[in-house]
Design a protein around this motif. Structure first.
Motif, PDB file in Angstrom:
ATOM      1  N   ARG A  71     -13.432  -5.964  -7.786  1.00 53.14           N
ATOM      2  CA  ARG A  71     -12.356  -6.890  -8.135  1.00 53.14           C
ATOM      3  C   ARG A  71     -12.846  -8.321  -7.997  1.00 53.14           C
ATOM      4  NH1 ARG A  71      -7.922  -5.056  -4.624  1.00 53.14           N
ATOM      5  NH2 ARG A  71      -8.263  -6.772  -3.167  1.00 53.14           N
TER       6      ARG A  71
ATOM      7  N   SER B 231      -5.766   0.899  -8.651  1.00 51.90           N
ATOM      8  CA  SER B 231      -6.450   1.363  -7.442  1.00 51.90           C
ATOM      9  C   SER B 231      -7.801   1.997  -7.734  1.00 51.90           C
ATOM     10  CB  SER B 231      -5.546   2.315  -6.647  1.00 51.90           C
ATOM     11  OG  SER B 231      -4.806   3.130  -7.511  1.00 51.90           O
TER      12      SER B 231
ATOM     13  N   LEU C 164      -5.186 -10.703  -9.418  1.00 51.79           N
ATOM     14  CA  LEU C 164      -3.881 -10.045  -9.384  1.00 51.79           C
ATOM     15  C   LEU C 164      -3.757  -8.745 -10.187  1.00 51.79           C
ATOM     16  CD1 LEU C 164      -1.224 -10.541  -7.923  1.00 51.79           C
ATOM     17  CD2 LEU C 164      -0.387 -11.650  -9.988  1.00 51.79           C
ATOM     18  N   PRO C 165      -4.154  -8.727 -11.483  1.00 48.80           N
ATOM     19  CA  PRO C 165      -3.964  -7.474 -12.239  1.00 48.80           C
ATOM     20  C   PRO C 165      -4.762  -6.315 -11.638  1.00 48.80           C
ATOM     21  CG  PRO C 165      -4.424  -9.293 -13.719  1.00 48.80           C
ATOM     22  CD  PRO C 165      -4.676  -9.799 -12.330  1.00 48.80           C
TER      23      PRO C 165
ATOM     24  N   ILE D 274      -5.412  -5.762  -8.570  1.00 52.48           N
ATOM     25  CA  ILE D 274      -4.806  -5.253  -7.334  1.00 52.48           C
ATOM     26  C   ILE D 274      -3.954  -4.033  -7.635  1.00 52.48           C
ATOM     27  CG2 ILE D 274      -2.950  -5.805  -5.695  1.00 52.48           C
ATOM     28  CD1 ILE D 274      -4.228  -8.550  -5.405  1.00 52.48           C
ATOM     29  N   TYR D 275      -3.364  -4.019  -8.837  1.00 52.13           N
ATOM     30  CA  TYR D 275      -2.493  -2.899  -9.188  1.00 52.13           C
ATOM     31  C   TYR D 275      -3.244  -1.774  -9.892  1.00 52.13           C
ATOM     32  CZ  TYR D 275       1.076  -6.053  -7.647  1.00 52.13           C
ATOM     33  OH  TYR D 275       1.824  -6.886  -6.863  1.00 52.13           O
TER      34      TYR D 275
END
Ligand SMILES: Nc1ncnc2c1ncn2[C@@H]1O[C@H](COP(=O)(O)OP(=O)(O)O)[C@@H](O)[C@H]1O
Ligand SMILES: [Mg+2]
Lengths: 408, 248
Positions: free
Chosen positions: B123, B116, B110-111, B113-114
């Protein structure tokens, strides 16, 4: 930027997949809205096209002259009740008009046609031989009556297929046979080629054509004529021909320059545009009704997005805590709303195609699917998604991460 | 001592509740250095969460200065704070806060994903590495509903590690767990700390605090005690000394 949007699309897709049933129900409004817009436009376009075809099949050079004042707008007087058109008008046109290739007077009446024990209610048209040229009609058997027969008011008739079938049910050859129309005997000298039903639902073969003199004297007992039908030398000259006819008839009727015409001249072009605008209005109405269901669909999306934001408050808080910006959250929910509406739009378009095929196949209505109806529906869906998704998404984006995380 | 990770000076946080103003923090000053394992203690309402939220850039102080990894954050706007949280901080919550119906590995990702700058492959690699670090390499595709509380908190810890933060902040991370599982989690924290991770840990249980190297005690928004632990307990050893599970 690209990866960011791609990631957000993935998140939104996942949310949709996790709530399949709910999403589908939400889409329903959009689906029905789009499907009906597509089908309605297809019907509208189809009928417009077929009316146009129909009218130009009737002879696109054709010009109609009727007695009475302008019938477009205001109250329409029953044309046949007015007696302002006389045979002299017809003769004047025949003599003076340069832009007309054929002219015929027309009187018509309805009544009972009888052959022995068979009888059939139909219409009789009193015309001159040129009528067939104007209408671009052919005979399948026999011949048209002649000018001489008109002059002598001969009791001869050319009949349509429907009349033949009803008066001669055993399939005898009607040529040369005597029938009666309103107890006046007529000898059948020709049969019209079959034309079938017109788009206005009229049986074009249910007709008897006879010399106008005969119909005037024997059937109607009148000395005026009900209308004059003419054809312009070419389609391009039709408007000029209308003007020419108007000038001749005004002179003929001694109408002062400030007075209105006591007759009405209109070409097929005008008829086409009159019908087109009627069917256009109908299309607008149908689309308006369909748009309402699209609007309801949009409200459904807004509703479900509000629920979704509320349900996922903690998730939003968490996403913010790990680094999602307000715009990330806004886009995530906006994309979700647009995905729902656009997917609904795709299903709606497919359903609209299906419905259109069904209408054409089963009901036999003419339909045309125009690309612009598909593009517009799509654009409307996307805009609906953005418009109705915006407020819930905005609400999510401005949440305070700490209180969102604490939300129960 | 390592470089200074956190530097706060005369930090105050007031909450306005209508007419009334709650002074949750009344001027706190402290530094946390690289490699420290700090416990923040205090009774309920003493301001622990308020302080941790400010340290975690989830909240802005009313006054005072705050530098994280040399960056002054007190005046940053929301988006800049989000970027700091994304790149420099690992947060662990009492109630795990995992996304439901989402696999462990996806939760850990999740972290990233933000961020780029990190490719999907990177990831995935970093997330499975983090899960391996917390001992859940064979639970990567399990959803939270298929995991125990302790395992869920391990996923949350993996998530806090995945962006390689300068500090891990945990608010009552063992508050929902039984003693044995709490000790397991503390053993994991100690192991991470030995590998060099800086950790600030809020708890009100003294036995948990005993696993850390430094204890800060808050009372009514003031630091009333801040000292190094002379004898740090080893969580792995305490765990072994606990009575057998089936006797509990
Ligand atoms: N959002 C808030 N609004 C108002 N008061 C708050 C808010 N957050 C915390 N407080 C108050 O600040 C004080 C400290 O709270 P908190 O930091 O949560 O304590 P702790 O975590 O040590 O139990 C408490 O008196 C609490 O009521
Ligand atoms: Mg607290």
């Amino acid at each position: 930027m690209k990866t960011r949007i791609l990631n957000l699309i993935k998140i939104a897709l996942k949310a949709i997949v996790l709530n399949k049933m709910r999403t589908l129900l939400t889409m329903l409004g959009i689906i029905i809205g789009v499907a009906s817009v597509i089908a309605m436009l297809a019907i509208g376009e189809g009928s417009k096209k077929s009316i146009k075809d129909e009218i130009s099949k009737m002879g696109s050079n054709m010009i109609n002259i009727r007695p009475g004042a302008d019938m477009r707008g205001g109250v329409r007087m029953g044309g046949s009740e007015m007696q302002s058109l006389k045979l002299e008008d017809y003769e004047a046109l025949k003599e003076k008009a340069t832009l007309l290739s054929y002219v015929t007077p027309q009187v018509n009446g309805s009544g009972q046609s009888i052959n022995g024990a068979n009888n059939w209610p139909t219409s009789i048209y009193g015309v001159s031989p040129e009528y067939l040229d104007i209408k671009i009609w052919e005979l399948s058997e026999g011949s048209m009556f002649t000018s001489a027969e008109v002059k002598s008011a001969a009791k001869v008739a050319v009949v349509g297929k429907t009349v033949v079938e009803n008066l001669f049910p055993n399939g005898e050859d009607p040529i040369g046979k005597m029938i009666r129309f309103n107890s006046i005997p007529f000898k059948i000298i020709g049969v019209l080629e079959e034309k079938g039903e017109s788009n206005f639902g009229q049986d074009q073969d249910d007709i008897i054509i006879a010399p106008y003199t005969t119909v005037q004297k024997r059937i109607l007992a009148i000395d005026y004529i009900q209308s004059i039908v003419a054809s312009a030398v070419s389609e391009e000259e039709a408007e000029a021909a209308v003007d020419e006819i108007t000038t001749i008839l005004r002179e003929q009727h001694h109408i002062g320059s400030n007075d209105d015409d006591d007759f009405n001249v209109f070409s097929m072009d005008e008829l086409i545009s009159t019908f087109s605008s009627t069917s256009e209005m109908l299309t607008v109405l149908l689309v308006a009704i369909a748009s309402i269901s699209l609007l309801i669909g949009g409200i459904g999306i807004m509703n479900i997005m509000y629920v979704s934001v509320k349900e996922r408050t903690r998730e939003i808080g968490l996403r913010m805590a790990v680094g999602a910006k307000g715009t990330d959250i806004l886009l995530q929910f906006l994309i979700e709303a647009v995905l729902i509406s656009v997917t609904g739009g795709i299903i709606g378009v497919l359903l609209g195609f299906g419905a259109t095929l069904f209408i054409q196949g089963v009901l036999g209505w003419p339909t045309i699917i125009t690309p612009y109806s598909v593009i517009i529906s799509f654009a409307v869906c996307a805009i609906t998604g953005i418009f109705f998704g915006w407020y819930p998404a905005r609400k999510a984006a401005v949440l305070d991460p700490i209180s969102a995380l604490r939300y129960e | 001592m390592g470089k200074t990770i956190i530097e706060i000076n005369d930090l105050k946080r007031d909450f306005r509740m209508g007419e009334e103003v709650v002074h949750a923090l009344k001027g706190v000053s402290l530094d946390i250095h690289e490699g420290e394992f700090v416990t923040i203690m205090g009774s309920s309402g003493s301001g622990k969460s308020t302080m941790l939220n400010i340290l975690g850039c989830l909240d802005n102080p009313t006054s005072g200065s705050y530098l994280i990894d040399g960056v002054p954050v007190a005046q940053l706007n929301k988006n800049e704070l989000a970027t700091i949280r994304n790149e420099k901080i690992g947060f662990i919550f009492q109630s795990y806060n995992l996304l439901p119906r989402t696999t462990a590995i996806e939760n850990v990702e999740l972290p990233l994903i933000y961020n780029s700058k990190i490719s999907p492959e990177e990831r995935h690699r970093r997330s499975s590495e983090a899960l391996k670090m917390v001992g859940l390499e064979d639970r990567m595709d399990h959803t939270p509903a298929q995991l125990s509380g302790g395992q869920q908190q391990r996923v949350a810890i993996a998530r806090s590690l995945v962006n390689d933060p300068v500090i891990i902040l945990a608010d009552e991370a063992t508050g929902n767990l039984d003693t044995r599982t709490s000790y397991e989690i503390m053993a994991l924290f100690q192991e991470l700390n030995r590998k060099g991770k800086t950790i600030a840990f809020v708890t009100h249980e003294p036995d948990i605090a005993a696993f850390s190297s430094r204890t800060i005690i808050l009372k009514d928004g003031h630091v009333i005690k801040d000292e190094m632990n002379t004898n740090v307990n080893d969580a792995a050893r305490e765990l072994a000394a606990l009575p057998k599970e089936d006797e509990e």
